[in-house]
Every structure is written in structure tokens, then in C-alpha cells.
Design a protein around this motif. Sequence first.
Motif, PDB file in Angstrom:
ATOM      1  N   TYR A 569      82.294  43.977   7.685  1.00  0.00           N
ATOM      2  CA  TYR A 569      83.117  45.117   7.225  1.00  0.00           C
ATOM      3  C   TYR A 569      82.298  46.392   7.275  1.00  0.00           C
ATOM      4  O   TYR A 569      81.629  46.710   6.304  1.00  0.00           O
ATOM      5  CB  TYR A 569      83.636  44.855   5.804  1.00  0.00           C
ATOM      6  N   PRO A 570      82.329  47.135   8.366  1.00  0.00           N
ATOM      7  CA  PRO A 570      83.085  46.867   9.595  1.00  0.00           C
ATOM      8  C   PRO A 570      82.406  45.808  10.454  1.00  0.00           C
ATOM      9  O   PRO A 570      81.204  45.570  10.317  1.00  0.00           O
ATOM     10  CB  PRO A 570      83.084  48.211  10.316  1.00  0.00           C
ATOM     11  N   HIS A 571      83.204  45.201  11.325  1.00  0.00           N
ATOM     12  CA  HIS A 571      82.640  44.214  12.230  1.00  0.00           C
ATOM     13  C   HIS A 571      81.642  44.895  13.138  1.00  0.00           C
ATOM     14  O   HIS A 571      81.816  46.044  13.544  1.00  0.00           O
ATOM     15  CB  HIS A 571      83.744  43.553  13.059  1.00  0.00           C
ATOM     16  N   VAL A 572      80.575  44.174  13.450  1.00  0.00           N
ATOM     17  CA  VAL A 572      79.481  44.774  14.212  1.00  0.00           C
ATOM     18  C   VAL A 572      79.955  45.334  15.553  1.00  0.00           C
ATOM     19  O   VAL A 572      79.419  46.330  16.052  1.00  0.00           O
ATOM     20  CB  VAL A 572      78.351  43.730  14.410  1.00  0.00           C
ATOM     21  N   ARG A 573      80.992  44.715  16.141  1.00  0.00           N
ATOM     22  CA  ARG A 573      81.462  45.193  17.445  1.00  0.00           C
ATOM     23  C   ARG A 573      82.188  46.529  17.356  1.00  0.00           C
ATOM     24  O   ARG A 573      82.415  47.182  18.377  1.00  0.00           O
ATOM     25  CB  ARG A 573      82.374  44.148  18.088  1.00  0.00           C
ATOM     26  N   SER A 574      82.592  46.920  16.159  1.00  0.00           N
ATOM     27  CA  SER A 574      83.343  48.164  16.016  1.00  0.00           C
ATOM     28  C   SER A 574      82.450  49.365  15.714  1.00  0.00           C
ATOM     29  O   SER A 574      82.891  50.507  15.831  1.00  0.00           O
ATOM     30  CB  SER A 574      84.382  48.025  14.896  1.00  0.00           C
ATOM     31  N   ILE A 575      81.207  49.107  15.313  1.00  0.00           N
ATOM     32  CA  ILE A 575      80.337  50.189  14.860  1.00  0.00           C
ATOM     33  C   ILE A 575      80.065  51.176  15.998  1.00  0.00           C
ATOM     34  O   ILE A 575      79.675  50.790  17.096  1.00  0.00           O
ATOM     35  CB  ILE A 575      79.023  49.625  14.293  1.00  0.00           C
ATOM     36  N   GLY A 576      80.288  52.435  15.709  1.00  0.00           N
ATOM     37  CA  GLY A 576      80.105  53.478  16.709  1.00  0.00           C
ATOM     38  C   GLY A 576      81.402  53.944  17.341  1.00  0.00           C
ATOM     39  O   GLY A 576      81.432  54.983  17.993  1.00  0.00           O
ATOM     40  N   ASP A 577      82.488  53.183  17.163  1.00  0.00           N
ATOM     41  CA  ASP A 577      83.806  53.561  17.656  1.00  0.00           C
ATOM     42  C   ASP A 577      84.641  53.980  16.445  1.00  0.00           C
ATOM     43  O   ASP A 577      85.038  53.137  15.638  1.00  0.00           O
ATOM     44  CB  ASP A 577      84.454  52.379  18.384  1.00  0.00           C
ATOM     45  N   ASP A 578      84.913  55.264  16.316  1.00  0.00           N
ATOM     46  CA  ASP A 578      85.569  55.786  15.116  1.00  0.00           C
ATOM     47  C   ASP A 578      86.908  55.114  14.838  1.00  0.00           C
ATOM     48  O   ASP A 578      87.208  54.752  13.691  1.00  0.00           O
ATOM     49  CB  ASP A 578      85.772  57.300  15.243  1.00  0.00           C
ATOM     50  N   ASP A 579      87.740  54.950  15.868  1.00  0.00           N
ATOM     51  CA  ASP A 579      89.058  54.353  15.660  1.00  0.00           C
ATOM     52  C   ASP A 579      88.945  52.910  15.186  1.00  0.00           C
ATOM     53  O   ASP A 579      89.668  52.476  14.282  1.00  0.00           O
ATOM     54  CB  ASP A 579      89.882  54.418  16.951  1.00  0.00           C
ATOM     55  N   LYS A 580      88.050  52.151  15.801  1.00  0.00           N
ATOM     56  CA  LYS A 580      87.891  50.745  15.425  1.00  0.00           C
ATOM     57  C   LYS A 580      87.288  50.618  14.028  1.00  0.00           C
ATOM     58  O   LYS A 580      87.676  49.740  13.252  1.00  0.00           O
ATOM     59  CB  LYS A 580      87.019  50.018  16.445  1.00  0.00           C
ATOM     60  N   LEU A 601      84.588  39.585  -4.389  1.00  0.00           N
ATOM     61  CA  LEU A 601      84.146  39.892  -3.030  1.00  0.00           C
ATOM     62  C   LEU A 601      82.800  39.205  -2.834  1.00  0.00           C
ATOM     63  O   LEU A 601      81.798  39.610  -3.433  1.00  0.00           O
ATOM     64  CB  LEU A 601      84.034  41.395  -2.810  1.00  0.00           C
ATOM     65  N   THR A 602      82.782  38.158  -2.016  1.00  0.00           N
ATOM     66  CA  THR A 602      81.564  37.380  -1.832  1.00  0.00           C
ATOM     67  C   THR A 602      80.963  37.658  -0.465  1.00  0.00           C
ATOM     68  O   THR A 602      81.674  37.876   0.511  1.00  0.00           O
ATOM     69  CB  THR A 602      81.849  35.877  -1.969  1.00  0.00           C
ATOM     70  N   GLY A 603      79.642  37.630  -0.410  1.00  0.00           N
ATOM     71  CA  GLY A 603      78.949  37.851   0.852  1.00  0.00           C
ATOM     72  C   GLY A 603      77.593  37.198   0.830  1.00  0.00           C
ATOM     73  O   GLY A 603      77.052  36.867  -0.233  1.00  0.00           O
ATOM     74  N   THR A 604      77.020  37.001   2.012  1.00  0.00           N
ATOM     75  CA  THR A 604      75.741  36.315   2.111  1.00  0.00           C
ATOM     76  C   THR A 604      74.627  37.287   2.447  1.00  0.00           C
ATOM     77  O   THR A 604      74.774  38.157   3.299  1.00  0.00           O
ATOM     78  CB  THR A 604      75.791  35.210   3.175  1.00  0.00           C
ATOM     79  N   ILE A 605      73.492  37.116   1.764  1.00  0.00           N
ATOM     80  CA  ILE A 605      72.329  37.956   2.028  1.00  0.00           C
ATOM     81  C   ILE A 605      71.773  37.650   3.406  1.00  0.00           C
ATOM     82  O   ILE A 605      71.400  38.543   4.158  1.00  0.00           O
ATOM     83  CB  ILE A 605      71.253  37.719   0.950  1.00  0.00           C
ATOM     84  N   ARG A 606      71.733  36.376   3.763  1.00  0.00           N
ATOM     85  CA  ARG A 606      71.160  35.970   5.047  1.00  0.00           C
ATOM     86  C   ARG A 606      72.226  36.004   6.136  1.00  0.00           C
ATOM     87  O   ARG A 606      72.477  35.014   6.817  1.00  0.00           O
ATOM     88  CB  ARG A 606      70.563  34.574   4.941  1.00  0.00           C
ATOM     89  N   SER A 607      72.888  37.133   6.259  1.00  0.00           N
ATOM     90  CA  SER A 607      73.925  37.252   7.285  1.00  0.00           C
ATOM     91  C   SER A 607      73.269  37.474   8.628  1.00  0.00           C
ATOM     92  O   SER A 607      72.112  37.846   8.733  1.00  0.00           O
ATOM     93  CB  SER A 607      74.872  38.406   6.952  1.00  0.00           C
ATOM     94  N   ARG A 608      74.023  37.240   9.675  1.00  0.00           N
ATOM     95  CA  ARG A 608      73.469  37.363  11.026  1.00  0.00           C
ATOM     96  C   ARG A 608      73.105  38.812  11.325  1.00  0.00           C
ATOM     97  O   ARG A 608      73.808  39.733  10.998  1.00  0.00           O
ATOM     98  CB  ARG A 608      74.479  36.854  12.054  1.00  0.00           C
ATOM     99  N   GLY A 609      71.991  38.975  12.030  1.00  0.00           N
ATOM    100  CA  GLY A 609      71.547  40.328  12.360  1.00  0.00           C
ATOM    101  C   GLY A 609      70.492  40.782  11.381  1.00  0.00           C
ATOM    102  O   GLY A 609      70.037  40.058  10.507  1.00  0.00           O
ATOM    103  N   ALA A 610      70.058  42.020  11.537  1.00  0.00           N
ATOM    104  CA  ALA A 610      68.974  42.559  10.714  1.00  0.00           C
ATOM    105  C   ALA A 610      69.516  43.140   9.426  1.00  0.00           C
ATOM    106  O   ALA A 610      69.625  44.348   9.257  1.00  0.00           O
ATOM    107  CB  ALA A 610      68.213  43.622  11.495  1.00  0.00           C
ATOM    108  N   PHE A 611      69.872  42.272   8.501  1.00  0.00           N
ATOM    109  CA  PHE A 611      70.427  42.723   7.231  1.00  0.00           C
ATOM    110  C   PHE A 611      69.538  42.266   6.082  1.00  0.00           C
ATOM    111  O   PHE A 611      69.047  41.145   6.068  1.00  0.00           O
ATOM    112  CB  PHE A 611      71.833  42.156   7.021  1.00  0.00           C
ATOM    113  N   VAL A 612      69.323  43.133   5.110  1.00  0.00           N
ATOM    114  CA  VAL A 612      68.529  42.779   3.942  1.00  0.00           C
ATOM    115  C   VAL A 612      69.223  43.302   2.699  1.00  0.00           C
ATOM    116  O   VAL A 612      69.963  44.276   2.761  1.00  0.00           O
ATOM    117  CB  VAL A 612      67.103  43.389   4.010  1.00  0.00           C
ATOM    118  N   PRO A 613      69.017  42.655   1.524  1.00  0.00           N
ATOM    119  CA  PRO A 613      69.614  43.176   0.293  1.00  0.00           C
ATOM    120  C   PRO A 613      68.902  44.438  -0.145  1.00  0.00           C
ATOM    121  O   PRO A 613      67.703  44.591   0.062  1.00  0.00           O
ATOM    122  CB  PRO A 613      69.396  42.027  -0.700  1.00  0.00           C
TER     123      PRO A 613
END
Length: 659
Positions: A569-580, A601-613
Motif C-alpha cells: 500500500y501502495p503496491h511496489v509496481r505503482s510507485i512513481g505513477d501518480d494515477d496508479k 491493520l496487520t503487516g509484516t516487518i520482514r516484507s519483501r524488498g528493502a523495508f525496515v521498521p
Amino acid sequence: MDLNDGKREAKPALPRLNAQQKRAAEFDGGHVLVLAGAGTGKTSTIVARVAHLTNTGIDPRRILLLTFTRRAAREMRHRLTLQIGQAAKTVPTGTFHNFCLQYLRRWPDLFECGSLTIIDRDDQLQLMKLARADIVGKDAGFPKSAELANYYSYARNTNRPVAEYLAEFTDHEGDSIERIGAVLKDYTKRKHECRYFDYDDILHLFARQLHRSRLVREKMQSRYDHLLVDEMQDTNPLQWLILDGMRDPAKLFCVGDDAQCIYAFRGADFRNVHSFTDRVPGSSVLKLEENFRSTQEILDLSNWLLDQSPLEYDKHLTAWRGAGEKPVLVELDDDFEEADWISSDLMQRHEGGDEWRDHMILTRSAWAARSVEASLIENDIPYRFIGGTQLLQSAHVKDLLSLLRVIDNPADQLAWMRYLTLWPRVGEKTAATAINHLVTLPNIKAVVEFLAGRFPANPRLAETIEECRQSWARPAAVIGAATDKMTPLLEKKYDDWDRRSKDFKLLQRLAEKHETVGEFLETYTLDPITESEVGKEDNDDLVTLITVHSAKGTEAPVCYLIGVQPGNYPHVRSIGDDDKEEEERRVLYVAMTRAQNELFLTGTIRSRGAFVPHHNRFYQTGGSSGQPYFLSDVPPHLVRTDLEIDTDPFDSPITSFRD
């Protein structure tokens, strides 16, 4: 679908119409857009509008009411009957397609479709299969006819070239787009040669003639005084052309919510609502902002989400029900812990007297919910899945389980047919001949020997059975062995194998609960929770697992929105496209506003990609000009984040928030 029935908190009776609804229903100006926020009673307003018009002397036959589904049309007719009696039967009410088809049949010469034969979805798929076979041949990885038909439909309804649609809304590229385009071109050619007329031609031919023929336009404009449209945010470019061609002198009364426009991939045009006043000069905008579904705390978070947008959604929902509990953000280490936490919370609530049906789990996709679904199955929590294929009903899972079934019961002819025809150069006729002999053999050892001799060109066909048989005492090991042996076969069959293969890890997890493979199959395969439960009545006591795109119009007292994390949220494929990115924001908004009393609203810290809490919230690292995560800056006063998470939830049940 109303999930709020049965044993739960009683709500006071709703007022007939609030001031905003009454103003809209009795509006006496020209064209108008009614911006109806989530849960604000748009259906009641539309029905009241028809009643008001008929009470002021408008002939009900000159009021056109357009909806998007037959179910919605039936509901409108029923409620109209309660309001205006038998006159409701004379109000033209239906879907866009049914309305247009009525006139194509009435005036075939005017619409230049005199000798066309209408084909249904099944006929369309058969014709698409012919085109696919002629252009592509036997390519198992190429999109199947149903998927090709969807691409064709969405491209037509967005009024854009197929290649352009595929490039923007699918993962296909280059050569794949060209080949799909060639198939669809061949399908169109075959359709024209046979004088066939499919579902997507209905809107296209009607809109084309409406704007090309002055006679058609004048005849249609003279038939109605008022055009009422439900779910305006879901209209596509062709539907807009129809409304635009029929208005004046007829007045538009369009009810919709730009903040709930989430179907761009199906052709919905956000601008049909958001740019309504630009497209219809002199039109007015009225608002419905009193929400009858949720408590104010849930709406405060939803309002804040829209306020962060660079677009002007220009609405602020207030709760008729008043105050309640704050939404809760729950951080977990991975998707398995997320799934187990939700199952634990569900079981504790059920033990405390809550019914399963009071709970809804919202997911971005069927794939994103696999861990949660496995945990529900593992803990015997009854559920239905709406909007996706269930884990145990997925084709690739059935492929693998067919192997286990033939070992467990060599007389299982259906499983043999599925297993054998997976292999190269084994067609249905060859398989049927082999099966006639297989079912006469005395044991699995004889089966392996027969298969090795019968299919020497496919030595792994028999080897796979033998290797699984050797691990038969350990169900999880059997699934592991089957996965290893069948992966080369299945990854050729499915072009999205990387995603599908993860389901086999979940099968292993389920198998660990069972002492024998036979017990596992009996529990999950021979008597599974099936997709037929989607059609059951809402009073069945089941947890609802549902994709967000299927959730509009639904609600539940307690909602778990899973996977709320960077990359989703947003999906990684939409980032950079304003409409998406903005459509992604609306997807999250729709999901949040399904909750009546409690929202997790639940989410994982170890999500795919370079994400950190970061600061007790999810934060995306790395550079991006787009919005990395919608909730990265959520004000602390809008949510609760102090939920204690036990790393072993089933040993020590978690106490949920109850103020």
C-alpha cells in the motif's frame, strides 16, 4: 451483502432520510453528481429520488435507472415497489448492457446490426480457443482463452488499443503482447465472418451509433427526462459516451464516490466522477457525508488517508453511530506469525461468544492470503473465500495432490487422469487406456513397474510415485518429495510458477498436523471447504476471507486488513505513477471503510524488498519519487500500536483490545 446480522450489537433504526439525502432526492436543478461517501446510504437516496420525481408528476416510463449488476437492479426494483407501488414496474431499470441490448434489438437497422447472432460467454470462449489454437498452438504457458477474453473485454471497455491496455495493466511485454494481439485480432476476424455479436459489442455498437447517427441520438434523447446512474465511479469510457450522448434535455443524476474508484484495470474511468463538472458544464455537486456503517474513529483514519492525497476528494465522513474504538496497527515478524495471530484472535473471540460471521479478513489478492488461509484450515476455523480461488481448489495444488491420491488409492481414476496427462506426450486417450489396466493391478509396486514399462520416454512419471511411496510414513516429507519431483513439470505448465510454488510450503505445514497421508487427504481433499460456500446465505456462521476488490458493498463488525505494509500500500509496481498510486490509496480506503466496530491493520516487518521498521511504524528505505507507504506518517492519536504480541500465540492466548 450484509455480514452484520444475527447475534451482535443491536443498532437503532436509521432515519428515513437525513438532510443531505433529502436535498439530493429533491434536487430541482439541472445535471447533478451526488458524491456519496462509503456507507452513506446511496441506494436509499436513489430510490427516494425516483419516488420524488413520480410524486411531482414525472411519467415513471421517462425515468431511466441504470445499475451495474442484475442483483442491484432487482434490489432497486424491490425497494422502488415499497416506495411507489405498482408504478415501480414501469420505471426502466437495469444494467447498461441490458438497456443497450434492448434498443439494438428494437432498432437493428438504425444500429447496423440486423443479422448478428448474439453469443454468450461460453460461445465466446470456444471461439477464442479456436483463435488461440490457430495462432499459438500448444503453448501451455500462453494465456488461456478465459484470460484472453478478459483482456479483449477490458481493452474494448477502456476504448484503447489492446497493446496499450496490456502494457499498462498486465505484466506482459514485447513479444508476448504481440502474440496476444494477434490472437485477439484473429478472434475479431472470426467473429465478423460468422456475424457473431459478443457481450462487449453491445456497449460499443450502441455508443458508436449514438455519436455517429443524428437520428439515433435524437430518438434516444427524446425518450427520457431523467437518467439516474448508480455506482458512477465504476463507469468506463464507453458508458460515459452513452450518458453523454443521451443527456440534454434529459437530466443526469449520477451517484458515486471518486474515493471508491478501484477498478481501472477493468476499465473504470476515475475522471467520470472526479471531472464531472468539467465534462458537464453547469452541473452541480451534492454530498452525502453521514456514514451509517462505522464508528468515528474508523472514519477519522479513513478521512486522514484521503486528506494526504494531492487530489481533492473533497469529502469528510462523520459517523451517525458516534464514537467507538481506534483502529489498531499490528506489526508481526512474517506472514506466518501474522496468520497465526489472526487465527488466535478469532478463536479467542469465538470462545467469548462472538460468531464467526462477525469477522472479515481483507486481502489484496488470493495469493497474499495463502498463509492466513492455511492457518484458518489448520485451526478448523470455518471460512468462505470471495474473490479468489481457494488454496485447495487451485489447479497446481490439485495437480500435486493427484499424485498423492493415486498412491493412496490406485483405483482413483479421476486422479490418474489428472496425474498422467500432466506429462509430455500423454493425452487423454493414452491416459484412459493406461488407467483401464492400472485399476486392475494388485499393489503400488506393480503400478510403478507398469508405468516404467508403459512410458519409457517419461521415466520420472514412475520414479516420482516410487520416491513419494518411500516417504509415505511422513506426510510433510511426501509433499516435499512430490514438490521436488514435479517442479520441472509444473513450472512449464504455469507461467507464474514462482508465485504458485509457495503454496506447496503451506501444504507441508498443513500436513505436519497429520500422522498419515491418507488422513491428510481425507481432511483437506476428499471433503474440503469448497468455493460453493461463496454462494451460501450470509447467515451461515463463517469467517469471510475476501479480496478488497470484491469487498465493495460488504461490511462486518470486526475487520482484519492484512498485508498493510510497504510494497503493498501502495503496491511496489505503482510507485512513481501518480494515477496508479492514487488508485492504491483508494483501495486502502475502501478496505478500511468496511469495518463497523473494530479495524485491525496487520503487516509484516520482514516484507519483501528493502523495508525496515521505523518509529514503531513501517518505513521503506531506498529512493523513490513516489509515495513509499501510505501509513508511514499516520498521526499517533488516530491508531493504537501498543498491542502486545506473543511469539507463541497458541501457548498463551492474546487479549484483544476491549475498552
